[in-house]
Design a protein around this motif. Structure first.
Motif, PDB file in Angstrom:
ATOM      1  N   ARG A   1      12.391  26.174  28.176  1.00 13.64           N
ATOM      2  CA  ARG A   1      11.534  25.882  29.337  1.00 13.64           C
ATOM      3  C   ARG A   1      12.231  24.976  30.336  1.00 13.64           C
ATOM      4  N   ASP A   2      12.976  23.982  29.834  1.00 19.93           N
ATOM      5  CA  ASP A   2      13.646  23.027  30.705  1.00 19.93           C
ATOM      6  C   ASP A   2      14.985  23.532  31.233  1.00 19.93           C
ATOM      7  N   ARG A   3      15.366  24.733  30.809  1.00 26.88           N
ATOM      8  CA  ARG A   3      16.627  25.347  31.261  1.00 26.88           C
ATOM      9  C   ARG A   3      17.827  24.456  30.937  1.00 26.88           C
ATOM     10  N   ASP A   4      17.815  23.873  29.758  1.00 23.67           N
ATOM     11  CA  ASP A   4      18.940  23.030  29.342  1.00 23.67           C
ATOM     12  C   ASP A   4      20.210  23.868  29.251  1.00 23.67           C
ATOM     13  N   LYS A   5      21.252  23.425  29.874  1.00 20.61           N
ATOM     14  CA  LYS A   5      22.535  24.148  29.813  1.00 20.61           C
ATOM     15  C   LYS A   5      23.258  23.902  28.500  1.00 20.61           C
ATOM     16  N   VAL A   6      22.972  22.771  27.871  1.00 18.19           N
ATOM     17  CA  VAL A   6      23.608  22.406  26.604  1.00 18.19           C
ATOM     18  C   VAL A   6      22.515  22.106  25.592  1.00 18.19           C
ATOM     19  N   THR A   7      22.680  22.611  24.397  1.00 17.75           N
ATOM     20  CA  THR A   7      21.753  22.319  23.320  1.00 17.75           C
ATOM     21  C   THR A   7      22.569  22.078  22.052  1.00 17.75           C
ATOM     22  N   GLY A   8      21.913  22.045  20.922  1.00 12.98           N
ATOM     23  CA  GLY A   8      22.654  21.815  19.685  1.00 12.98           C
ATOM     24  C   GLY A   8      21.709  21.546  18.537  1.00 12.98           C
ATOM     25  N   GLY A   9      22.268  21.045  17.458  1.00 10.00           N
ATOM     26  CA  GLY A   9      21.484  20.761  16.260  1.00 10.00           C
ATOM     27  C   GLY A   9      21.882  19.413  15.682  1.00 10.00           C
ATOM     28  N   SER A  10      20.952  18.827  14.941  1.00 10.99           N
ATOM     29  CA  SER A  10      21.166  17.496  14.375  1.00 10.99           C
ATOM     30  C   SER A  10      20.644  17.444  12.945  1.00 10.99           C
ATOM     31  N   VAL A  11      21.439  16.887  12.051  1.00 14.61           N
ATOM     32  CA  VAL A  11      20.963  16.524  10.723  1.00 14.61           C
ATOM     33  C   VAL A  11      20.770  15.018  10.743  1.00 14.61           C
ATOM     34  N   TYR A  12      19.566  14.573  10.389  1.00 21.39           N
ATOM     35  CA  TYR A  12      19.226  13.157  10.494  1.00 21.39           C
ATOM     36  C   TYR A  12      18.583  12.678   9.197  1.00 21.39           C
ATOM     37  N   HIS A  13      18.691  11.387   8.946  1.00 22.65           N
ATOM     38  CA  HIS A  13      18.078  10.780   7.773  1.00 22.65           C
ATOM     39  C   HIS A  13      16.568  10.673   7.994  1.00 22.65           C
ATOM     40  N   LEU A  14      15.787  11.136   7.044  1.00 22.46           N
ATOM     41  CA  LEU A  14      14.338  11.090   7.151  1.00 22.46           C
ATOM     42  C   LEU A  14      13.842   9.650   7.052  1.00 22.46           C
ATOM     43  N   THR A  15      12.932   9.293   7.957  1.00 20.12           N
ATOM     44  CA  THR A  15      12.322   7.971   7.963  1.00 20.12           C
ATOM     45  C   THR A  15      10.824   8.139   8.230  1.00 20.12           C
ATOM     46  N   ALA A  16      10.123   7.029   8.376  1.00 21.26           N
ATOM     47  CA  ALA A  16       8.700   7.097   8.689  1.00 21.26           C
ATOM     48  C   ALA A  16       8.446   7.582  10.108  1.00 21.26           C
ATOM     49  N   ALA A  17       9.442   7.479  10.984  1.00 23.11           N
ATOM     50  CA  ALA A  17       9.322   7.940  12.367  1.00 23.11           C
ATOM     51  C   ALA A  17       9.821   9.381  12.467  1.00 23.11           C
ATOM     52  N   ILE A  18       9.010  10.250  13.022  1.00 22.14           N
ATOM     53  CA  ILE A  18       9.321  11.676  13.040  1.00 22.14           C
ATOM     54  C   ILE A  18      10.533  11.954  13.933  1.00 22.14           C
ATOM     55  N   ASP A  19      11.540  12.629  13.367  1.00 25.24           N
ATOM     56  CA  ASP A  19      12.751  13.067  14.078  1.00 25.24           C
ATOM     57  C   ASP A  19      13.564  11.903  14.639  1.00 25.24           C
ATOM     58  N   ALA A  20      13.367  10.689  14.140  1.00 24.44           N
ATOM     59  CA  ALA A  20      13.987   9.516  14.763  1.00 24.44           C
ATOM     60  C   ALA A  20      14.989   8.803  13.870  1.00 24.44           C
ATOM     61  N   GLY A  21      15.252   9.324  12.683  1.00 20.63           N
ATOM     62  CA  GLY A  21      16.165   8.646  11.781  1.00 20.63           C
ATOM     63  C   GLY A  21      17.616   8.738  12.214  1.00 20.63           C
ATOM     64  N   PRO A  22      18.473   7.903  11.653  1.00 22.67           N
ATOM     65  CA  PRO A  22      19.901   7.928  11.989  1.00 22.67           C
ATOM     66  C   PRO A  22      20.525   9.298  11.735  1.00 22.67           C
ATOM     67  N   LEU A  23      21.515   9.621  12.538  1.00 21.22           N
ATOM     68  CA  LEU A  23      22.163  10.930  12.471  1.00 21.22           C
ATOM     69  C   LEU A  23      23.214  10.965  11.358  1.00 21.22           C
ATOM     70  N   ALA A  24      23.208  12.079  10.630  1.00 14.62           N
ATOM     71  CA  ALA A  24      24.229  12.317   9.607  1.00 14.62           C
ATOM     72  C   ALA A  24      25.259  13.331  10.087  1.00 14.62           C
ATOM     73  N   ALA A  25      24.869  14.207  11.010  1.00 15.81           N
ATOM     74  CA  ALA A  25      25.788  15.203  11.579  1.00 15.81           C
ATOM     75  C   ALA A  25      25.139  15.786  12.820  1.00 15.81           C
ATOM     76  N   GLN A  26      25.957  16.181  13.778  1.00 15.76           N
ATOM     77  CA  GLN A  26      25.437  16.754  15.018  1.00 15.76           C
ATOM     78  C   GLN A  26      26.530  17.578  15.683  1.00 15.76           C
ATOM     79  N   ASP A  27      26.119  18.668  16.342  1.00 17.92           N
ATOM     80  CA  ASP A  27      27.071  19.467  17.116  1.00 17.92           C
ATOM     81  C   ASP A  27      26.314  20.134  18.256  1.00 17.92           C
ATOM     82  N   TYR A  28      27.047  20.505  19.294  1.00 15.55           N
ATOM     83  CA  TYR A  28      26.421  21.070  20.484  1.00 15.55           C
ATOM     84  C   TYR A  28      26.949  22.471  20.751  1.00 15.55           C
TER      85      TYR A  28
END
Length: 237
Positions: A124-151
């Protein structure tokens, strides 16, 4: 060494992660998913099994209905817990059952596009760059520290389905394999997300989740503005 991995998730991605675990020489200690998948009944009138549930059966691993998942369902010798397309929140005691890490995969460049419909908002936002993230699960949704990421560059004319199927699904498997390798080597990353860049989008079709730390956007079809946690506008659209 051989890691002992528990997978909580659903559908094709959950099943693919279970296959990844065993295919890379690790042990699937169990799985949690919804019992059934959406779709027409089979030839004997029963609803189709969720694919992660079927994968657990195939790998001879115990299965639990994700709605009823508790810490006691996670074997005590589990090294890593993976949330793979999981909409079931894993509480503190459940996450603590993992000796090394409890991680999840999110199909965005976190901290951007937190929320259940990240791919739809990417399109919807027409992002030119996207990617994926593996993150540590915490009490805050989708907000934990990153373990791996690529675009990756968002292919022109992508749809939510094509972007997931052809790009972000396989990227998630590659990133999770990297995290398993890192965990096996005792060097799993733990990089805090930059809250100054965080955005949270509401669910596309389902009832909104209240996120007090990040203002919600209007529903699809309305004028959308992304916000920082301090409520200053990040990007109008």
């Amino acid at each position: 060494m051989t890691l002992r991995v528990y997978v909580s998730g659903q559908r094709s991605f959950g099943a693919a992660v279970a296959d990844l675990v065993t295919g890379t020489g690790h042990t699937l200690t169990g799985a949690a998913s919804p019992p059934y998948a959406p779709g027409p009944p089979n030839s004997i009138g029963e609803p189709p099994l969720d694919k992660l549930r079927a994968a657990a059966w195939h790998h001879d691993a115990p299965w639990t209905d994700s709605i009823r998942l508790t810490a006691g369902d996670i074997p005590a010798d589990t090294d890593v817990i993976i949330a793979a397309h999981s909409h079931a929140f894993l509480g503190t005691r459940t996450r603590a059952r993992a000796r090394l890490a409890a991680v999840g995969y999110h199909p965005s460049l976190l901290p951007l596009h937190r929320g259940r419909d990240a791919i739809r908002w990417t399109i919807r936002d027409r992002d030119k760059v996207t990617g994926g993230s593996v993150y540590h699960l915490t009490a805050a949704i989708d907000a934990g520290p990153l373990a791996a990421q690529d675009y990756l560059l968002t292919p022109p004319d992508s749809t939510p389905n094509s972007l997931w199927r052809d790009h972000l699904f396989p990227l998630g498997l590659r990133l999770l394999q990297k995290v398993l390798t890192d965990a096996d080597n005792g060097a799993i990353a733990y990089v805090p997300q930059d809250e100054a860049c965080a955005t949270w989008e509401p669910s596309w079709e389902r009832p909104r989740l209240h996120r007090p730390e990040l203002p919600e956007l209007p529903p699809p079809g309305g004028a959308a503005v992304h916000y920082r946690p301090d409520r200053t506008a990040l990007r109008p659209s």
